[in-house]
Design an enzyme around this catalytic site. Sequence first.
Site, PDB file in Angstrom:
ATOM      1  N   GLY A  12      58.628  55.559  62.521  1.00  0.00           N
ATOM      2  CA  GLY A  12      59.129  55.750  61.164  1.00  0.00           C
ATOM      3  C   GLY A  12      60.545  56.271  61.162  1.00  0.00           C
ATOM      4  O   GLY A  12      61.017  56.854  62.146  1.00  0.00           O
ATOM      5  N   GLN A  69      68.166  60.360  57.831  1.00  0.00           N
ATOM      6  CA  GLN A  69      68.387  60.492  59.278  1.00  0.00           C
ATOM      7  C   GLN A  69      69.609  59.716  59.750  1.00  0.00           C
ATOM      8  O   GLN A  69      70.110  59.957  60.850  1.00  0.00           O
ATOM      9  CB  GLN A  69      67.150  60.004  60.054  1.00  0.00           C
ATOM     10  CG  GLN A  69      65.956  60.926  59.909  1.00  0.00           C
ATOM     11  CD  GLN A  69      64.788  60.432  60.730  1.00  0.00           C
ATOM     12  OE1 GLN A  69      64.031  59.569  60.298  1.00  0.00           O
ATOM     13  NE2 GLN A  69      64.646  60.965  61.943  1.00  0.00           N
ATOM     14  N   CYS A  75      60.706  63.798  66.656  1.00  0.00           N
ATOM     15  CA  CYS A  75      61.598  63.241  65.643  1.00  0.00           C
ATOM     16  C   CYS A  75      62.873  62.742  66.318  1.00  0.00           C
ATOM     17  O   CYS A  75      63.385  63.395  67.234  1.00  0.00           O
ATOM     18  CB  CYS A  75      61.935  64.337  64.627  1.00  0.00           C
ATOM     19  SG  CYS A  75      62.916  63.779  63.242  1.00  0.00           S
ATOM     20  N   LEU A  76      63.367  61.613  65.850  1.00  0.00           N
ATOM     21  CA  LEU A  76      64.632  61.104  66.390  1.00  0.00           C
ATOM     22  C   LEU A  76      65.761  62.104  66.190  1.00  0.00           C
ATOM     23  O   LEU A  76      66.711  62.146  66.972  1.00  0.00           O
ATOM     24  CB  LEU A  76      65.023  59.801  65.689  1.00  0.00           C
ATOM     25  CG  LEU A  76      64.081  58.610  65.847  1.00  0.00           C
ATOM     26  CD1 LEU A  76      64.662  57.415  65.117  1.00  0.00           C
ATOM     27  CD2 LEU A  76      63.859  58.295  67.307  1.00  0.00           C
ATOM     28  N   HIS A  98      55.593  62.746  57.310  1.00  0.00           N
ATOM     29  CA  HIS A  98      56.747  63.181  58.124  1.00  0.00           C
ATOM     30  C   HIS A  98      58.047  62.602  57.537  1.00  0.00           C
ATOM     31  O   HIS A  98      59.046  63.314  57.375  1.00  0.00           O
ATOM     32  CB  HIS A  98      56.539  62.715  59.572  1.00  0.00           C
ATOM     33  CG  HIS A  98      57.671  62.999  60.505  1.00  0.00           C
ATOM     34  ND1 HIS A  98      57.572  63.845  61.586  1.00  0.00           N
ATOM     35  CD2 HIS A  98      58.952  62.537  60.525  1.00  0.00           C
ATOM     36  CE1 HIS A  98      58.738  63.902  62.220  1.00  0.00           C
ATOM     37  NE2 HIS A  98      59.592  63.106  61.605  1.00  0.00           N
ATOM     38  N   GLU A  99      58.008  61.301  57.196  1.00  0.00           N
ATOM     39  CA  GLU A  99      59.235  60.652  56.702  1.00  0.00           C
ATOM     40  C   GLU A  99      59.604  61.125  55.297  1.00  0.00           C
ATOM     41  O   GLU A  99      60.780  61.344  54.993  1.00  0.00           O
ATOM     42  CB  GLU A  99      59.079  59.129  56.733  1.00  0.00           C
ATOM     43  CG  GLU A  99      58.797  58.533  58.106  1.00  0.00           C
ATOM     44  CD  GLU A  99      59.747  59.009  59.195  1.00  0.00           C
ATOM     45  OE1 GLU A  99      60.902  59.375  58.889  1.00  0.00           O
ATOM     46  OE2 GLU A  99      59.333  59.029  60.362  1.00  0.00           O
ATOM     47  N   HIS A 112      61.631  64.172  55.150  1.00  0.00           N
ATOM     48  CA  HIS A 112      63.082  64.000  55.342  1.00  0.00           C
ATOM     49  C   HIS A 112      63.802  63.841  54.005  1.00  0.00           C
ATOM     50  O   HIS A 112      64.946  64.273  53.851  1.00  0.00           O
ATOM     51  CB  HIS A 112      63.374  62.763  56.201  1.00  0.00           C
ATOM     52  CG  HIS A 112      63.186  62.979  57.680  1.00  0.00           C
ATOM     53  ND1 HIS A 112      63.941  63.886  58.398  1.00  0.00           N
ATOM     54  CD2 HIS A 112      62.341  62.406  58.564  1.00  0.00           C
ATOM     55  CE1 HIS A 112      63.565  63.847  59.672  1.00  0.00           C
ATOM     56  NE2 HIS A 112      62.591  62.967  59.797  1.00  0.00           N
TER      57      HIS A 112
END
Lengths: 173, 173
Positions: free
Chosen positions: A47, A52, A96-97, A138-139, A142
């Site tokens: 995701g 991000q 996470c990225l 999670h997304e 953000h």
Amino acid sequence: MAVLEILRYPDERLKSVAEPVAEFDQTFQDFIADLEATRQSAPGCVGIAAPQVGRSVRVVLVDVSTKPKITHHGHLALVNPEVTAWDGFTVGREGCLSVPDFTGNVIRAERITVEALDQFGGSVKYEMEGYEARAVQHEIDHLDGLLFLDRLVSRRSDLFRRKKYQKSGGEKG
Amino acid sequence: MDNWYMLALVGKDRPGIVARITGTLFEGGGNVGEASMTRLGDSFTVMMMVRFDGDKHALRALLEPVSQPLGLQLHIDNIDGRLHQHVEPDVRISVLGADRAGIVAQVTGAMAEAGLNICNLETDVGGSEAHPIYIMHIEGQALHGVDRLHDAAQALLDKGVEVTVSEIDALIG
């Protein structure tokens, strides 16, 4: 399509609340394609959220279809998503990225209902559970300026779902 | 110079141990990397990676004027280690039950045979003095696959030890 630069914690832009999307024009479609290319460029990434890559708009992409043995809705582009119902909770490991080289345990709702627009502005509604529900939560975090780091729980606590074993019984001699 | 050391300190718990030790390190030019510190019984235990320009003797000379008055045993090792060498656990094992001698050895013995590499292990004894209960959480790597660990857990249950194995599939988003 282009792979976009991923912002990394502690970049302040990861902490801002993103704006709703109003235009579904070609520029927006191109951005979705770039965002997807960026997600796919990261190994194992299921995701990604627009903040991000430094775009403060309410868009997330989720695709957990590569994971075995789970229910999912395939590739999802969720625009202006809202979680409208929650049920149950579960702990899972997240990374996470935007936070390389660290994973931690986070509590999420086990089942959620998400209402959103698709990438062309049409209304969509999904009921989802488990790994996919975790990824969407999670997304969406953000979009509200939250990282999984804000939700870590202790390794000492055990809130994991357990496999149940049955005693094998004493029939063997 | 980029010398890494592993420091271990153990002594009776009292307020200020962490602040005094890390303050002395900082003032002496040391840099604390990753650390695990916890109270066990009435002792406080510190394990930490420290980067320090001088040799082992210089590091000991820096710390002993603080560690000795605090009643802390100090152990220093040269290590090759550096940061960002995390090993990602892919399995979590929980043991709950009435406390009895040998439970750790029995569980970890069976799990080691089934291919478990332990990354982190924490235990507590709760309940009452008359009826203690034992709680153990392990995070590790299933080197021969999780199914082998499930089989080991099943075998342990048949011997009266309740062990549960949960897969950890870190979500990257």
